[in-house]
Design a protein around this motif. Structure first.
Motif, mmCIF file in Angstrom:
data_model
loop_
_atom_site.group_PDB
_atom_site.id
_atom_site.type_symbol
_atom_site.label_atom_id
_atom_site.label_comp_id
_atom_site.label_asym_id
_atom_site.label_seq_id
_atom_site.Cartn_x
_atom_site.Cartn_y
_atom_site.Cartn_z
ATOM 1 N N ARG A 1 8.396 17.459 0.827
ATOM 2 C CA ARG A 1 9.045 16.815 1.978
ATOM 3 C C ARG A 1 8.032 16.520 3.071
ATOM 4 O O ARG A 1 8.019 15.427 3.638
ATOM 5 N N GLU A 2 7.161 17.485 3.339
ATOM 6 C CA GLU A 2 6.165 17.288 4.388
ATOM 7 C C GLU A 2 5.216 16.146 4.034
ATOM 8 O O GLU A 2 4.861 15.333 4.890
ATOM 9 N N LYS A 3 4.803 16.067 2.760
ATOM 10 C CA LYS A 3 3.913 14.987 2.333
ATOM 11 C C LYS A 3 4.598 13.635 2.473
ATOM 12 O O LYS A 3 3.991 12.661 2.926
ATOM 13 N N MET A 4 5.858 13.571 2.085
ATOM 14 C CA MET A 4 6.600 12.312 2.181
ATOM 15 C C MET A 4 6.803 11.908 3.641
ATOM 16 O O MET A 4 6.665 10.737 3.992
ATOM 17 N N GLN A 5 7.111 12.880 4.489
ATOM 18 C CA GLN A 5 7.279 12.582 5.915
ATOM 19 C C GLN A 5 5.963 12.091 6.520
ATOM 20 O O GLN A 5 5.955 11.170 7.343
ATOM 21 N N ALA A 6 4.863 12.685 6.113
ATOM 22 C CA ALA A 6 3.557 12.257 6.623
ATOM 23 C C ALA A 6 3.245 10.828 6.182
ATOM 24 O O ALA A 6 2.739 10.024 6.975
ATOM 25 N N LEU A 7 3.575 10.492 4.931
ATOM 26 C CA LEU A 7 3.358 9.136 4.447
ATOM 27 C C LEU A 7 4.210 8.131 5.214
ATOM 28 O O LEU A 7 3.744 7.059 5.597
ATOM 29 N N ARG A 8 5.459 8.494 5.441
ATOM 30 C CA ARG A 8 6.350 7.593 6.174
ATOM 31 C C ARG A 8 5.886 7.415 7.622
ATOM 32 O O ARG A 8 5.958 6.319 8.168
ATOM 33 N N LYS A 9 5.413 8.505 8.226
ATOM 34 C CA LYS A 9 4.915 8.407 9.606
ATOM 35 C C LYS A 9 3.696 7.492 9.659
ATOM 36 O O LYS A 9 3.573 6.672 10.574
ATOM 37 N N GLU A 10 2.828 7.630 8.684
ATOM 38 C CA GLU A 10 1.652 6.762 8.625
ATOM 39 C C GLU A 10 2.077 5.295 8.501
ATOM 40 O O GLU A 10 1.546 4.419 9.192
ATOM 41 N N LYS A 11 3.068 5.025 7.643
ATOM 42 C CA LYS A 11 3.577 3.656 7.492
ATOM 43 C C LYS A 11 4.191 3.177 8.803
ATOM 44 O O LYS A 11 3.922 2.065 9.251
ATOM 45 N N ASP A 12 4.991 4.033 9.437
ATOM 46 C CA ASP A 12 5.623 3.660 10.707
ATOM 47 C C ASP A 12 4.579 3.339 11.773
ATOM 48 O O ASP A 12 4.741 2.382 12.546
ATOM 49 N N ASP A 13 3.503 4.123 11.825
ATOM 50 C CA ASP A 13 2.442 3.877 12.808
ATOM 51 C C ASP A 13 1.761 2.530 12.557
ATOM 52 O O ASP A 13 1.458 1.793 13.501
ATOM 53 N N LYS B 1 3.950 6.079 -5.154
ATOM 54 C CA LYS B 1 3.973 6.274 -6.609
ATOM 55 C C LYS B 1 2.932 7.322 -7.027
ATOM 56 O O LYS B 1 3.197 8.158 -7.891
ATOM 57 N N GLU B 2 1.749 7.260 -6.418
ATOM 58 C CA GLU B 2 0.708 8.246 -6.726
ATOM 59 C C GLU B 2 1.173 9.653 -6.374
ATOM 60 O O GLU B 2 0.943 10.599 -7.132
ATOM 61 N N LYS B 3 1.818 9.804 -5.215
ATOM 62 C CA LYS B 3 2.309 11.124 -4.794
ATOM 63 C C LYS B 3 3.387 11.634 -5.746
ATOM 64 O O LYS B 3 3.393 12.799 -6.134
ATOM 65 N N PHE B 4 4.321 10.750 -6.122
ATOM 66 C CA PHE B 4 5.364 11.149 -7.063
ATOM 67 C C PHE B 4 4.747 11.593 -8.385
ATOM 68 O O PHE B 4 5.163 12.599 -8.967
ATOM 69 N N ASN C 1 16.060 9.526 14.606
ATOM 70 C CA ASN C 1 14.782 9.173 15.226
ATOM 71 C C ASN C 1 13.624 9.332 14.273
ATOM 72 O O ASN C 1 12.541 8.879 14.527
ATOM 73 N N GLY C 2 13.837 10.037 13.154
ATOM 74 C CA GLY C 2 12.807 10.210 12.153
ATOM 75 C C GLY C 2 11.686 11.129 12.576
ATOM 76 O O GLY C 2 10.648 11.162 11.950
ATOM 77 N N ASP C 3 11.887 11.893 13.672
ATOM 78 C CA ASP C 3 10.801 12.740 14.136
ATOM 79 C C ASP C 3 10.917 14.167 13.651
ATOM 80 O O ASP C 3 10.111 15.022 13.998
ATOM 81 N N GLY C 4 11.934 14.471 12.834
ATOM 82 C CA GLY C 4 12.049 15.795 12.223
ATOM 83 C C GLY C 4 12.574 16.861 13.127
ATOM 84 O O GLY C 4 12.604 18.015 12.780
ATOM 85 N N GLU C 5 12.943 16.504 14.384
ATOM 86 C CA GLU C 5 13.448 17.517 15.302
ATOM 87 C C GLU C 5 14.946 17.491 15.375
ATOM 88 O O GLU C 5 15.587 16.541 15.133
ATOM 89 N N GLU D 1 0.835 -1.214 0.000
ATOM 90 C CA GLU D 1 0.000 0.000 0.000
ATOM 91 C C GLU D 1 0.863 1.255 0.000
ATOM 92 O O GLU D 1 0.565 2.238 -0.683
ATOM 93 N N PHE D 2 1.954 1.225 0.772
ATOM 94 C CA PHE D 2 2.865 2.363 0.826
ATOM 95 C C PHE D 2 3.469 2.624 -0.552
ATOM 96 O O PHE D 2 3.575 3.767 -0.991
ATOM 97 N N GLU D 3 3.826 1.553 -1.257
ATOM 98 C CA GLU D 3 4.399 1.709 -2.607
ATOM 99 C C GLU D 3 3.404 2.362 -3.557
ATOM 100 O O GLU D 3 3.747 3.287 -4.296
#
Length: 135
Positions: A88-100, A72-75, A131-135, A66-68
């Motif tokens: 960048r923000e959209k990609m980070q949000a997608l990755r966070k969703e996958k991580d969750d 691909k749709e976002k790209f 940590n992938g948290d953007g801070e 699903e992430f793939e």
């Protein structure tokens, strides 16, 4: 003189052909496209977390599939719109969703191993902390 010209052209064509054939997947982009990136991460996760149950593997396969598709749709959306603002923000949000989603599938120890595998790659790509948290 004609033979020298023919030899030079032949040699040049051979070099051009070798260069074209030796390009990595993804048209010369380092690391290939999104599907290659996801495939490498998934393989690294499976290699690192050796105690996954069959159910966990099935769930992770679905998350990565699903992430793939979403990536691909976002790209494609970004490519078609030409608007790279907020990418960048959209990609980070997608990755966070996958991580969750992954966190819900794995136990605490397994998720720590998952973070070891996925966070360093993210840090190199984004310049973020491990940590992938953007801070």
């Amino acid at each position: 003189m004609k033979n020298l010209l023919k030899m030079t052209l032949s040699t040049a064509l051979v070099f051009v052909a070798l260069i074209a054939v030796s390009q990595p997947p993804g048209g010369g982009r380092r690391g290939g496209g999104p599907d290659e990136m996801i495939k490498r991460e998934k393989q690294a996760v499976y290699a690192k977390i050796t105690d996954l149950s069959e159910d966990q593997k099935l769930l992770l396969d679905g998350i990565y599939d699903e992430f793939e598709v979403t990536l691909k749709e976002k790209f494609e959306e970004i490519r078609n719109s030409g608007n790279r603002e907020g990418m960048r923000e959209k990609m980070q949000a997608l990755r966070k969703e996958k991580d969750d989603l992954v966190k819900d599938v794995l136990n605490e120890d397994q998720f720590a191993l998952y973070q070891e595998v996925s966070a360093p790659r993210r840090g190199r790509r984004q310049g973020a902390n491990p940590n992938g948290d953007g801070e």
